[in-house]
Design a protein around this motif. Structure first.
Motif, mmCIF file in Angstrom:
data_model
loop_
_atom_site.group_PDB
_atom_site.id
_atom_site.type_symbol
_atom_site.label_atom_id
_atom_site.label_comp_id
_atom_site.label_asym_id
_atom_site.label_seq_id
_atom_site.Cartn_x
_atom_site.Cartn_y
_atom_site.Cartn_z
ATOM 1 N N GLN A 147 34.890 41.460 48.996
ATOM 2 C CA GLN A 147 34.760 41.842 50.437
ATOM 3 C C GLN A 147 33.066 42.270 50.415
ATOM 4 N N SER A 148 32.444 41.441 51.239
ATOM 5 C CA SER A 148 30.883 41.695 51.229
ATOM 6 C C SER A 148 30.410 43.261 51.727
ATOM 7 N N THR A 149 31.347 43.578 52.910
ATOM 8 C CA THR A 149 30.700 44.796 53.219
ATOM 9 C C THR A 149 31.079 45.975 52.167
ATOM 10 N N LYS A 150 32.095 45.902 51.319
ATOM 11 C CA LYS A 150 32.198 46.940 50.352
ATOM 12 C C LYS A 150 30.823 46.672 49.249
ATOM 13 N N GLN A 151 30.685 45.534 49.144
ATOM 14 C CA GLN A 151 29.595 45.236 47.990
ATOM 15 C C GLN A 151 28.442 45.800 48.734
ATOM 16 N N GLU A 152 27.954 45.433 49.731
ATOM 17 C CA GLU A 152 26.712 46.065 50.437
ATOM 18 C C GLU A 152 26.727 47.656 50.642
ATOM 19 N N LYS A 153 27.932 48.279 50.806
ATOM 20 C CA LYS A 153 28.155 49.683 50.807
ATOM 21 C C LYS A 153 27.823 50.383 49.363
ATOM 22 N N TYR A 154 28.175 49.728 48.228
ATOM 23 C CA TYR A 154 28.439 50.366 47.178
ATOM 24 C C TYR A 154 27.165 49.619 46.260
ATOM 25 N N ALA A 155 26.420 48.676 46.969
ATOM 26 C CA ALA A 155 25.113 48.043 46.181
ATOM 27 C C ALA A 155 25.713 47.692 44.791
ATOM 28 N N THR A 156 26.807 46.835 44.758
ATOM 29 C CA THR A 156 27.112 46.311 43.293
ATOM 30 C C THR A 156 27.894 45.158 43.400
ATOM 31 N N SER A 157 28.022 44.162 42.547
ATOM 32 C CA SER A 157 28.843 42.954 42.528
ATOM 33 C C SER A 157 29.514 43.201 41.029
ATOM 34 N N ILE A 158 30.786 43.042 41.179
ATOM 35 C CA ILE A 158 31.718 43.308 39.789
ATOM 36 C C ILE A 158 32.590 42.063 39.719
ATOM 37 N N ARG A 159 33.161 42.174 38.403
ATOM 38 C CA ARG A 159 34.233 41.087 38.099
ATOM 39 C C ARG A 159 35.340 42.032 37.182
ATOM 40 N N ILE A 160 36.496 41.852 37.650
ATOM 41 C CA ILE A 160 37.764 42.543 36.866
ATOM 42 C C ILE A 160 38.350 41.354 36.047
ATOM 43 N N GLY A 161 38.258 41.786 34.724
ATOM 44 C CA GLY A 161 39.014 40.779 33.729
ATOM 45 C C GLY A 161 40.509 41.237 33.746
ATOM 46 N N ILE A 162 41.164 40.094 33.252
ATOM 47 C CA ILE A 162 42.576 40.426 33.052
ATOM 48 C C ILE A 162 43.122 39.703 31.809
ATOM 49 N N ILE A 163 43.742 40.473 30.833
ATOM 50 C CA ILE A 163 44.636 39.940 29.640
ATOM 51 C C ILE A 163 45.902 40.022 29.997
ATOM 52 N N ILE A 164 46.791 38.857 29.689
ATOM 53 C CA ILE A 164 48.118 38.826 29.848
ATOM 54 C C ILE A 164 48.749 38.577 28.564
ATOM 55 N N HIS A 165 49.684 39.537 28.137
ATOM 56 C CA HIS A 165 50.486 39.396 26.881
ATOM 57 C C HIS A 165 51.754 39.030 27.265
ATOM 58 N N ARG A 166 52.238 37.701 26.804
ATOM 59 C CA ARG A 166 53.191 37.066 27.142
ATOM 60 C C ARG A 166 54.380 37.712 26.167
ATOM 61 N N ALA A 167 55.654 37.543 26.507
ATOM 62 C CA ALA A 167 56.949 37.848 25.808
ATOM 63 C C ALA A 167 56.947 37.079 24.864
ATOM 64 N N ASP A 168 56.538 35.832 24.480
ATOM 65 C CA ASP A 168 56.816 35.027 23.281
ATOM 66 C C ASP A 168 55.889 35.297 22.281
ATOM 67 N N ASP A 169 54.831 36.291 22.491
ATOM 68 C CA ASP A 169 53.833 36.509 21.735
ATOM 69 C C ASP A 169 54.356 37.839 21.038
ATOM 70 N N GLY A 170 55.303 38.603 21.299
ATOM 71 C CA GLY A 170 55.635 39.822 20.522
ATOM 72 C C GLY A 170 56.186 40.763 21.725
ATOM 73 N N PHE A 171 56.915 41.701 21.196
ATOM 74 C CA PHE A 171 57.430 42.727 21.798
ATOM 75 C C PHE A 171 56.376 43.923 22.512
ATOM 76 N N ALA A 172 56.444 44.004 23.682
ATOM 77 C CA ALA A 172 55.408 45.112 24.152
ATOM 78 C C ALA A 172 56.407 45.977 25.346
#
Length: 396
Positions: free
Chosen positions: A243-268
């Motif tokens: 959202q460009s309006t929020k980016q201008e207001k807070y003067a920042t450009s960010i990226r939110i990373g994600i890691i997904i642990h699948r059930a086949d990779d072990g109990f969580a």
């Protein structure tokens, strides 16, 4: 003679500080209720006879992180400090420096994760995305029936949208969005045009494990109304990506990373309610685990259960699918089925308990039969503790 031509050793700034929030654990009442004047910290509740706190500390140590900021209520400081400096913890975590800090809140008015992080901000540095959140896919063990106690499932998935090509988290559903529209998911065209191959899932759960840059805490400090990281802050951060309006207001450009642990990779699993606590204990115990200094008398049967330390199990006792915390006393002829007993619980002769939870110090009388409802507090206190964790309202 000193060689002054040797290049001086460069001082390396620490890259990460692990922040572990050890709250009151209201969602695990009555197990976390006070025993007289003594608290029963959630962080020290055992899972397969190992304190819950040991699991994240072991993970942090294995990751090579040396500094840990452990935040707990003031009333829990003595018990947690004694534990982490005793031989009870796994190898005492000698390679990890633990800074134990406290916050002054009552169990009835506990602080949210956002306000705690704002209070205990740290000067840390890292590379990569500004923040990475960890989500997991959960499949219940076969022996764990989700609705066996009528409390619902151990965890409730959250609808999210992410771009698998760039590993970017794009949308996290919040209580505010759910209340506004329970049957539809509203996504902006700017998001879909920028990430045309985005994926949607309603089967993943938030582990509440986040890897953040210092800049995240700076943004958090500007959102003073936010209470919950999961319900308030991260849904807002996702919007800040496109959202460009929020980016201008807070003067920042960010990226939110994600890691997904699948059930086949072990109990969580995230142990944030009683069904999840029971399932975690069942998973780590192949048949039965009995703690140190526990005495079991003759002709007693224990199956698929975790028995804590310093417990006394009398003669001709039958225990199936239970979790008993430390210092419990089970008298002769008692029968327990699918129960969780708090510290120092006493069960009388030939008493029968089915699918019950007791707080620390509870006493079951001789020949008493209770179940599947939860026993009341022995001192008459009202412990309405079974149920889902309350959601924080999203203030956008």
């Amino acid at each position: 003679m000193m060689n002054f031509d040797v290049t001086p050793v460069e001082v390396v700034t620490r890259e990460f500080v692990a922040v572990i929030l050890a709250g009151f654990g209201n969602e695990l009442l009555p197990l976390t209720g006070e025993h007289g004047d003594e608290p029963c910290p959630k962080a020290l509740l055992p899972i397969s006879n190992k304190a819950m706190l040991d699991y994240p500390l072991s993970w942090v140590e294995q990751s090579g992180i040396k500094d840990v900021l452990l935040i707990c209520p003031s009333s829990h400081r003595s018990a947690i400090s004694h534990y982490i400096h005793s031989q009870s913890s796994s190898a005492s975590f000698s390679s990890v420096h633990i800074d134990l800090q406290t916050f002054d809140e009552s169990q009835e008015l506990s602080a949210g994760t956002c306000s705690l992080l704002n209070k205990f901000r740290t000067d840390t540095m890292s590379d990569g995305s500004i923040v990475t959140s960890c989500w997991y896919e959960h499949k219940s063990d076969k022996q764990a029936t989700q609705d066996e106690w009528g409390w619902g499932s151990p965890a409730k998935p959250t609808p999210i949208v992410w771009d698998h090509l760039s590993g970017t988290l794009l949308y996290v559903d919040s209580p505010y969005e759910t209340d506004k529209n329970r049957h539809e998911l509203e996504l902006r065209m700017t998001l879909l045009s920028r990430y045309p191959q985005a994926k949607l899932s309603s089967m993943l759960l938030d582990s509440h494990v986040y890897v953040c840059k210092r800049a995240v805490l700076d943004l958090l400090a500007r959102k003073t109304r936010f209470d919950s990281l999961r319900d308030d802050f991260f849904p807002w951060l996702c919007k800040l990506q496109y959202q460009s309006t929020k980016q201008e207001k807070y003067a920042t450009s960010i990226r939110i990373g994600i890691i997904i642990h699948r059930a086949d990779d072990g109990f969580a699993i995230r142990v944030n309610n009683l069904p999840a606590y029971l399932e975690a204990n069942r998973h780590f115990v192949a048949d039965t685990s009995i703690g140190d200094f526990t005495r079991v008398e003759e002709k007693s049967t224990i199956k698929n259960s975790t028995i804590g330390k310093h417990c006394v199990i009398g003669k001709m006792v039958k225990i199936v699918g239970c979790v008993l915390l430390d210092h419990c006393v089970i008298s002769d002829g008692a029968k327990l089925d699918g129960c969780i007993l708090g510290n120092s619980t006493t069960v009388g002769t030939k008493a029968e308990l089915v699918k019950c939870v007791t707080q620390a110090g509870y006493e079951v009388k001789d020949n008493e039969s209770t179940g599947p409802a939860q026993p009341e507090d022995s001192e008459g206190d009202d412990e309405d503790s079974i149920g889902e964790e309350e959601s924080d309202e999203d203030e956008d």
